[in-house]
Scaffold this motif. Structure first.
Motif, PDB file in Angstrom:
ATOM      1  N   ALA A  85     -26.788  32.502  16.996  1.00 32.94           N
ATOM      2  CA  ALA A  85     -25.799  32.298  15.937  1.00 32.94           C
ATOM      3  C   ALA A  85     -24.897  33.533  15.836  1.00 32.94           C
ATOM      4  O   ALA A  85     -23.675  33.415  15.663  1.00 32.94           O
ATOM      5  N   MET A  86     -25.493  34.717  15.957  1.00 35.48           N
ATOM      6  CA  MET A  86     -24.695  35.944  15.929  1.00 35.48           C
ATOM      7  C   MET A  86     -23.800  36.034  17.169  1.00 35.48           C
ATOM      8  O   MET A  86     -22.656  36.488  17.105  1.00 35.48           O
ATOM      9  N   LEU A  87     -24.341  35.556  18.308  1.00 35.10           N
ATOM     10  CA  LEU A  87     -23.513  35.514  19.527  1.00 35.10           C
ATOM     11  C   LEU A  87     -22.324  34.583  19.327  1.00 35.10           C
ATOM     12  O   LEU A  87     -21.203  34.892  19.752  1.00 35.10           O
ATOM     13  N   ASN A  88     -22.588  33.451  18.691  1.00 34.24           N
ATOM     14  CA  ASN A  88     -21.508  32.490  18.457  1.00 34.24           C
ATOM     15  C   ASN A  88     -20.440  33.053  17.521  1.00 34.24           C
ATOM     16  O   ASN A  88     -19.250  32.831  17.730  1.00 34.24           O
ATOM     17  N   VAL A  89     -20.864  33.794  16.500  1.00 28.83           N
ATOM     18  CA  VAL A  89     -19.896  34.416  15.595  1.00 28.83           C
ATOM     19  C   VAL A  89     -19.046  35.425  16.368  1.00 28.83           C
ATOM     20  O   VAL A  89     -17.820  35.464  16.218  1.00 28.83           O
ATOM     21  N   ASN A  90     -19.688  36.212  17.205  1.00 28.02           N
ATOM     22  CA  ASN A  90     -18.947  37.178  18.022  1.00 28.02           C
ATOM     23  C   ASN A  90     -18.001  36.457  18.984  1.00 28.02           C
ATOM     24  O   ASN A  90     -16.853  36.868  19.172  1.00 28.02           O
ATOM     25  N   ASN A  91     -18.486  35.374  19.587  1.00 29.76           N
ATOM     26  CA  ASN A  91     -17.636  34.593  20.495  1.00 29.76           C
ATOM     27  C   ASN A  91     -16.448  33.987  19.747  1.00 29.76           C
ATOM     28  O   ASN A  91     -15.333  33.935  20.281  1.00 29.76           O
ATOM     29  N   LEU A  92     -16.692  33.520  18.525  1.00 28.30           N
ATOM     30  CA  LEU A  92     -15.601  32.958  17.723  1.00 28.30           C
ATOM     31  C   LEU A  92     -14.534  34.012  17.432  1.00 28.30           C
ATOM     32  O   LEU A  92     -13.335  33.733  17.518  1.00 28.30           O
ATOM     33  N   LYS A  93     -14.981  35.216  17.094  1.00 24.49           N
ATOM     34  CA  LYS A  93     -14.020  36.295  16.824  1.00 24.49           C
ATOM     35  C   LYS A  93     -13.185  36.590  18.063  1.00 24.49           C
ATOM     36  O   LYS A  93     -11.961  36.711  17.992  1.00 24.49           O
ATOM     37  N   GLN A  94     -13.844  36.725  19.198  1.00 19.18           N
ATOM     38  CA  GLN A  94     -13.128  37.043  20.437  1.00 19.18           C
ATOM     39  C   GLN A  94     -12.220  35.893  20.858  1.00 19.18           C
ATOM     40  O   GLN A  94     -11.075  36.109  21.273  1.00 19.18           O
ATOM     41  N   GLY A  95     -12.721  34.663  20.745  1.00 19.73           N
ATOM     42  CA  GLY A  95     -11.911  33.502  21.120  1.00 19.73           C
ATOM     43  C   GLY A  95     -10.692  33.347  20.233  1.00 19.73           C
ATOM     44  O   GLY A  95      -9.592  33.061  20.714  1.00 19.73           O
ATOM     45  N   ALA A  96     -10.877  33.555  18.929  1.00 22.16           N
ATOM     46  CA  ALA A  96      -9.738  33.473  18.013  1.00 22.16           C
ATOM     47  C   ALA A  96      -8.729  34.571  18.316  1.00 22.16           C
ATOM     48  O   ALA A  96      -7.516  34.332  18.324  1.00 22.16           O
ATOM     49  N   SER A  97      -9.232  35.761  18.601  1.00 24.60           N
ATOM     50  CA  SER A  97      -8.339  36.873  18.943  1.00 24.60           C
ATOM     51  C   SER A  97      -7.531  36.561  20.202  1.00 24.60           C
ATOM     52  O   SER A  97      -6.316  36.785  20.246  1.00 24.60           O
ATOM     53  N   ASP A  98      -8.190  36.028  21.214  1.00 28.92           N
ATOM     54  CA  ASP A  98      -7.500  35.669  22.463  1.00 28.92           C
ATOM     55  C   ASP A  98      -6.466  34.573  22.224  1.00 28.92           C
ATOM     56  O   ASP A  98      -5.363  34.622  22.761  1.00 28.92           O
ATOM     57  N   GLN A  99      -6.833  33.602  21.403  1.00 25.75           N
ATOM     58  CA  GLN A  99      -5.918  32.491  21.148  1.00 25.75           C
ATOM     59  C   GLN A  99      -4.710  32.979  20.340  1.00 25.75           C
ATOM     60  O   GLN A  99      -3.580  32.597  20.615  1.00 25.75           O
ATOM     61  N   TYR A 100      -4.943  33.835  19.346  1.00 20.99           N
ATOM     62  CA  TYR A 100      -3.826  34.381  18.565  1.00 20.99           C
ATOM     63  C   TYR A 100      -2.908  35.220  19.438  1.00 20.99           C
ATOM     64  O   TYR A 100      -1.684  35.169  19.295  1.00 20.99           O
ATOM     65  N   MET A 101      -3.491  35.981  20.350  1.00 23.36           N
ATOM     66  CA  MET A 101      -2.679  36.800  21.243  1.00 23.36           C
ATOM     67  C   MET A 101      -1.827  35.909  22.150  1.00 23.36           C
ATOM     68  O   MET A 101      -0.642  36.185  22.357  1.00 23.36           O
ATOM     69  N   ALA A 102      -2.405  34.849  22.658  1.00 21.24           N
ATOM     70  CA  ALA A 102      -1.650  33.923  23.505  1.00 21.24           C
ATOM     71  C   ALA A 102      -0.528  33.271  22.703  1.00 21.24           C
ATOM     72  O   ALA A 102       0.599  33.123  23.203  1.00 21.24           O
ATOM     73  N   ARG A 103      -0.807  32.897  21.451  1.00 22.99           N
ATOM     74  CA  ARG A 103       0.221  32.290  20.600  1.00 22.99           C
ATOM     75  C   ARG A 103       1.350  33.281  20.326  1.00 22.99           C
ATOM     76  O   ARG A 103       2.531  32.932  20.399  1.00 22.99           O
ATOM     77  N   ASP A 104       0.980  34.528  20.022  1.00 19.74           N
ATOM     78  CA  ASP A 104       1.998  35.555  19.775  1.00 19.74           C
ATOM     79  C   ASP A 104       2.836  35.815  21.026  1.00 19.74           C
ATOM     80  O   ASP A 104       4.059  35.985  20.942  1.00 19.74           O
ATOM     81  N   ASN A 105       2.187  35.853  22.179  1.00 17.79           N
ATOM     82  CA  ASN A 105       2.925  36.044  23.436  1.00 17.79           C
ATOM     83  C   ASN A 105       3.888  34.896  23.683  1.00 17.79           C
ATOM     84  O   ASN A 105       5.005  35.106  24.178  1.00 17.79           O
ATOM     85  N   ALA A 106       3.470  33.678  23.358  1.00 19.72           N
ATOM     86  CA  ALA A 106       4.356  32.519  23.526  1.00 19.72           C
ATOM     87  C   ALA A 106       5.581  32.654  22.629  1.00 19.72           C
ATOM     88  O   ALA A 106       6.718  32.421  23.065  1.00 19.72           O
ATOM     89  N   GLU A 107       5.367  33.028  21.375  1.00 17.85           N
ATOM     90  CA  GLU A 107       6.490  33.201  20.453  1.00 17.85           C
ATOM     91  C   GLU A 107       7.416  34.320  20.914  1.00 17.85           C
ATOM     92  O   GLU A 107       8.643  34.174  20.867  1.00 17.85           O
ATOM     93  N   LEU A 108       6.826  35.419  21.365  1.00 15.57           N
ATOM     94  CA  LEU A 108       7.639  36.540  21.842  1.00 15.57           C
ATOM     95  C   LEU A 108       8.459  36.166  23.070  1.00 15.57           C
ATOM     96  O   LEU A 108       9.624  36.562  23.194  1.00 15.57           O
TER      97      LEU A 108
END
Length: 154
Positions: A86-109
């Protein structure tokens, strides 16, 4: 023959005027095409970044599912809080969300940068046309002054 000479002078002057305008128009068209190409490239890059973000989320989903399956296979309650997976999943969620937000920001830029570049090309195209008209008018004026001096001397 002498009667044709003034006509030829004015015809040459007119042709020079038209040629200068045509050259400016061709350059302006090339710059406008570059503006269009820049916009297309920006949208293409944005699409690639969006796909990258979607792929990161898919990988996240697979990782969470694998963690849950491993935990369940090890006789752990997959829905209990505080378990290692469960702690691994929380860490994975944080990293996955960060990667997805970065990709979204790069698309907008990429879209914003391409629109700015396209605007610069369009401004250059407009300036090229203005300079073409000004240059043609200046050349025509110079030719007219030169021809009037020659005619006065004759």
């Amino acid at each position: 023959m002498a009667a044709i000479l003034p006509f030829l002078k004015y015809a040459g002057q007119a042709m020079s005027f038209v040629t200068t305008i045509a050259q400016a128009s061709a350059e302006s068209g090339r710059l406008r095409q570059q503006a269009y190409d820049a916009k297309l490239k920006g949208r293409s890059d944005a699409l690639a970044y969006t796909r990258e973000g979607t792929e990161k989320l898919r990988e996240l989903r697979l990782s969470i599912a694998a963690n849950l399956a491993r935990g369940a296979a090890g006789n752990l309650d997959p829905f209990a809080a505080g378990e290692t997976f469960a702690m691994l999943n929380v860490n994975n969620l944080k990293q996955g969300a960060s990667d997805q937000y970065m990709a979204r920001d790069n698309a907008e830029l990429s879209v914003l940068i391409s629109e700015q570049q396209a605007e610069q090309y369009n401004d250059a195209a407009a300036t090229t046309m203005q300079f073409g008209y000004l240059s043609a008018a200046t050349d025509a004026t110079k030719s007219a002054i030169k021809m009037s001096k020659i005619e006065k001397e004759s």
